[in-house]
Motif scaffolding. Structure first.
Motif, PDB file in Angstrom:
ATOM      1  N   LYS A   8      21.278 -10.895  55.685  1.00 22.79           N
ATOM      2  CA  LYS A   8      22.671 -11.270  55.871  1.00 22.79           C
ATOM      3  C   LYS A   8      23.440 -10.936  54.587  1.00 22.79           C
ATOM      4  O   LYS A   8      22.884 -10.985  53.481  1.00 22.79           O
ATOM      5  N   ILE A   9      24.717 -10.609  54.755  1.00 17.31           N
ATOM      6  CA  ILE A   9      25.541 -10.198  53.618  1.00 17.31           C
ATOM      7  C   ILE A   9      26.797 -11.059  53.535  1.00 17.31           C
ATOM      8  O   ILE A   9      27.508 -11.230  54.527  1.00 17.31           O
ATOM      9  N   THR A  10      27.054 -11.601  52.349  1.00 18.37           N
ATOM     10  CA  THR A  10      28.299 -12.324  52.089  1.00 18.37           C
ATOM     11  C   THR A  10      29.179 -11.457  51.193  1.00 18.37           C
ATOM     12  O   THR A  10      28.685 -10.836  50.249  1.00 18.37           O
ATOM     13  N   VAL A  11      30.454 -11.427  51.494  1.00 20.42           N
ATOM     14  CA  VAL A  11      31.402 -10.624  50.716  1.00 20.42           C
ATOM     15  C   VAL A  11      32.386 -11.547  49.996  1.00 20.42           C
ATOM     16  O   VAL A  11      32.975 -12.449  50.611  1.00 20.42           O
ATOM     17  N   ILE A  12      32.537 -11.346  48.690  1.00 22.75           N
ATOM     18  CA  ILE A  12      33.519 -12.075  47.874  1.00 22.75           C
ATOM     19  C   ILE A  12      34.487 -11.021  47.336  1.00 22.75           C
ATOM     20  O   ILE A  12      34.215 -10.398  46.308  1.00 22.75           O
ATOM     21  N   PRO A  13      35.605 -10.791  47.992  1.00 18.83           N
ATOM     22  CA  PRO A  13      36.528  -9.727  47.584  1.00 18.83           C
ATOM     23  C   PRO A  13      37.046  -9.867  46.146  1.00 18.83           C
ATOM     24  O   PRO A  13      37.322  -8.867  45.491  1.00 18.83           O
ATOM     25  N   ASP A  14      37.180 -11.103  45.668  1.00 16.24           N
ATOM     26  CA  ASP A  14      37.671 -11.342  44.307  1.00 16.24           C
ATOM     27  C   ASP A  14      36.854 -12.459  43.695  1.00 16.24           C
ATOM     28  O   ASP A  14      37.165 -13.647  43.855  1.00 16.24           O
ATOM     29  N   GLY A  15      35.803 -12.083  42.989  1.00 20.33           N
ATOM     30  CA  GLY A  15      34.851 -13.076  42.481  1.00 20.33           C
ATOM     31  C   GLY A  15      35.399 -14.005  41.422  1.00 20.33           C
ATOM     32  O   GLY A  15      34.861 -15.101  41.222  1.00 20.33           O
ATOM     33  N   VAL A  16      36.451 -13.616  40.730  1.00 16.70           N
ATOM     34  CA  VAL A  16      36.984 -14.484  39.675  1.00 16.70           C
ATOM     35  C   VAL A  16      38.032 -15.458  40.199  1.00 16.70           C
ATOM     36  O   VAL A  16      38.556 -16.279  39.442  1.00 16.70           O
ATOM     37  N   SER A  17      38.331 -15.393  41.483  1.00 14.87           N
ATOM     38  CA  SER A  17      39.394 -16.256  42.028  1.00 14.87           C
ATOM     39  C   SER A  17      38.845 -17.421  42.832  1.00 14.87           C
ATOM     40  O   SER A  17      39.628 -18.241  43.318  1.00 14.87           O
ATOM     41  N   VAL A  18      37.530 -17.513  42.985  1.00 14.89           N
ATOM     42  CA  VAL A  18      36.972 -18.569  43.841  1.00 14.89           C
ATOM     43  C   VAL A  18      36.070 -19.514  43.060  1.00 14.89           C
ATOM     44  O   VAL A  18      35.467 -19.154  42.053  1.00 14.89           O
ATOM     45  N   ILE A  19      36.000 -20.735  43.567  1.00 10.87           N
ATOM     46  CA  ILE A  19      35.045 -21.734  43.072  1.00 10.87           C
ATOM     47  C   ILE A  19      34.140 -22.052  44.241  1.00 10.87           C
ATOM     48  O   ILE A  19      34.563 -22.692  45.220  1.00 10.87           O
ATOM     49  N   VAL A  20      32.921 -21.568  44.190  1.00 12.91           N
ATOM     50  CA  VAL A  20      31.961 -21.767  45.281  1.00 12.91           C
ATOM     51  C   VAL A  20      31.279 -23.109  45.062  1.00 12.91           C
ATOM     52  O   VAL A  20      30.568 -23.307  44.083  1.00 12.91           O
ATOM     53  N   LYS A  21      31.505 -24.045  45.999  1.00  9.47           N
ATOM     54  CA  LYS A  21      30.962 -25.392  45.793  1.00  9.47           C
ATOM     55  C   LYS A  21      30.561 -26.034  47.106  1.00  9.47           C
ATOM     56  O   LYS A  21      30.951 -25.611  48.174  1.00  9.47           O
TER      57      LYS A  21
END
Length: 427
Positions: free
Chosen positions: A414-427
């Motif tokens: 499975k693949i997850t895409v984060i288009p802008d990694g510096v703009s999100v807080i994954v929690k």
């Protein structure tokens, strides 16, 4: 098929994935937020209604000098929107005030004149008094105390020996300071290398509280607050931006109260739930944050928070400026055993911290758990010297990633895409 368009330098990389392969797409709500006013109007409103502080024009009265700390070329701060209004507001209160713009390079290379023009426009770049902070210039620094951590607090004397200290910046998730903005303009922005090295020590970087979106209990944040306080940072103007680097909110006033309100706003937009996957595709948000591998580690940490252990991170970052730090590059290049390299870093005290050690430490942490493939303009040999894998394009990277996880028994990744990694807080 699901189509994607993700930032790469000043352009985009387009690709598609079968719907059934996509575990999730993690996007900050800031990218869909519709600002109620124009960028200039948002900043003007913030300056007209400061949080926990008199207006900047009032603070300027009776002051002979003012230093404005301004973010450098590695940050997408829309200084062309903010700086003219800060200058106008100061001169409104005191037409004769002597203003210096101090560019907060932290430990980065000096900002070029061309980059200053790009940040501020010709008028400000050519006519205002602008000084580039150089953390290695000991003669430019003055000691103003001891950080809570025990390190000496040495700051640029232009920030300390001024009647009024002001800062502009932006608020976004930060991978070890928790959030950017506010106090970070002072430390590491205009601090001596000695102070930055102590604050970025291996013990603090290793803390579970030195992570994206965490301020409470964060030892790095605690030092930064102290530095801003003893430097008497009197007023800030911080903005929140969207994917197009446009201002969507502005917060001005007291260094802590205004920052806290900005952080609360950003936290609501940036927080996303993890979508665990075998392969995670991330970016550093395009230019200017993806200029080098050093900065691109930030986007990789967003992927770290949602990638399965032993999985693959694909980082799509231009890195036209190369590795971004000689010591950072050499630490990775000379590491014949990644775990031993990490152990050596962890054994160092805060007074033994070396340049760029924190970035090396975080990249080593990632490499000890994931394979990392870079789609980049950086030289292939440079990438591979740093124990990263190189792909010519996103399609090649995805095929490489599938082979890597297949070798570990994962046949339908499975693949997850984060288009802008510096703009999100994954929690």
């Amino acid at each position: 098929m699901q189509n994607f368009s993700i930032p790469f330098g000043k352009g985009k990389v387009n690709f598609e994935l079968p719907e059934e392969q996509v575990a999730g797409v993690l996007v900050s709500h800031a990218h869909e937020y519709k600002a109620p006013k124009s960028e200039a109007e948002l900043v003007a409103d913030a300056l007209a209604n400061p949080i926990g502080s008199p207006k900047l024009s009032e603070l300027a009265k009776g002051k002979k000098t003012c230093t404005i700390i301004s973010s450098d070329h590695t940050r997408p701060v829309p200084s062309h929107v903010i700086m003219p209004q800060l200058l106008a507001e100061l001169r409104k209160g005191n037409p004769d005030i002597d203003i210096t713009i101090l560019v907060a390079t932290g430990m980065h290379r000096p900002t070029t004149h061309e980059e200053l023009v790009g940040k501020y426009g010709e008028e400000i770049a050519n006519n205002e008094k602008i000084v580039i902070h150089v953390s290695r210039n000991d003669e430019d620094m003055v000691s103003i105390g001891t950080l809570p951590s025990g390190g000496e607090c040495l700051l640029n004397k232009l920030a300390v020996n001024t009647d009024l200290l002001v800062a502009e910046g932006f608020i976004e998730p930060h991978f070890f300071a928790g959030m950017s903005g506010g106090r970070k303009s002072v430390l590491p922005g205009v601090a001596s290398k000695i102070t930055v090295l102590a604050n970025h020590c291996s013990e603090f970087i290793d803390s579970p509280y030195a992570r994206t979106g965490i301020l409470e209990g964060n030892p790095i944040h605690r030092d930064m607050l102290y530095a801003a306080k003893v430097a008497n940072l009197a007023f800030i103007c911080n903005v929140v931006i969207d994917a197009d680097k446009k201002v969507i909110a502005a917060f001005a006033g007291d260094r802590e109260k205004a920052h806290e309100e900005g952080v609360a706003f950003e936290m609501k937009l940036a927080g996303v739930k993890p979508a665990p996957a075998d392969i995670v595709i991330t970016t550093n948000g395009g230019y200017p944050l993806d200029q080098n591998i050093y900065q691109s580690v930030k986007g990789m940490t967003a992927a770290e928070a949602t990638c399965k252990d032993g999985g693959v991170i694909i980082d799509v970052s231009n890195c036209n400026d190369g590795h971004g730090g000689e010591d950072f590059f050499n630490t990775l290049k000379e590491a014949t055993d990644l775990q031993k390299a990490m152990d050596q870093i962890l054994a160092r005290t805060r007074n033994e911290t070396i340049f760029d050690q924190w970035e090396s430490q975080i990249l080593l942490r990632l490499l000890l758990h994931f394979d990392i493939i870079m789609v980049t303009s950086a030289p292939k040999q440079m990438v591979e010297d740093m124990h990263l894998k190189y792909a010519n394009n996103i399609e090649e990277a995805i095929e490489m990633a599938k082979k890597l996880v297949a070798a570990k028994g994962v046949t339908d990744p499975k693949i997850t895409v984060i288009p802008d990694g510096v703009s999100v807080i994954v929690k």
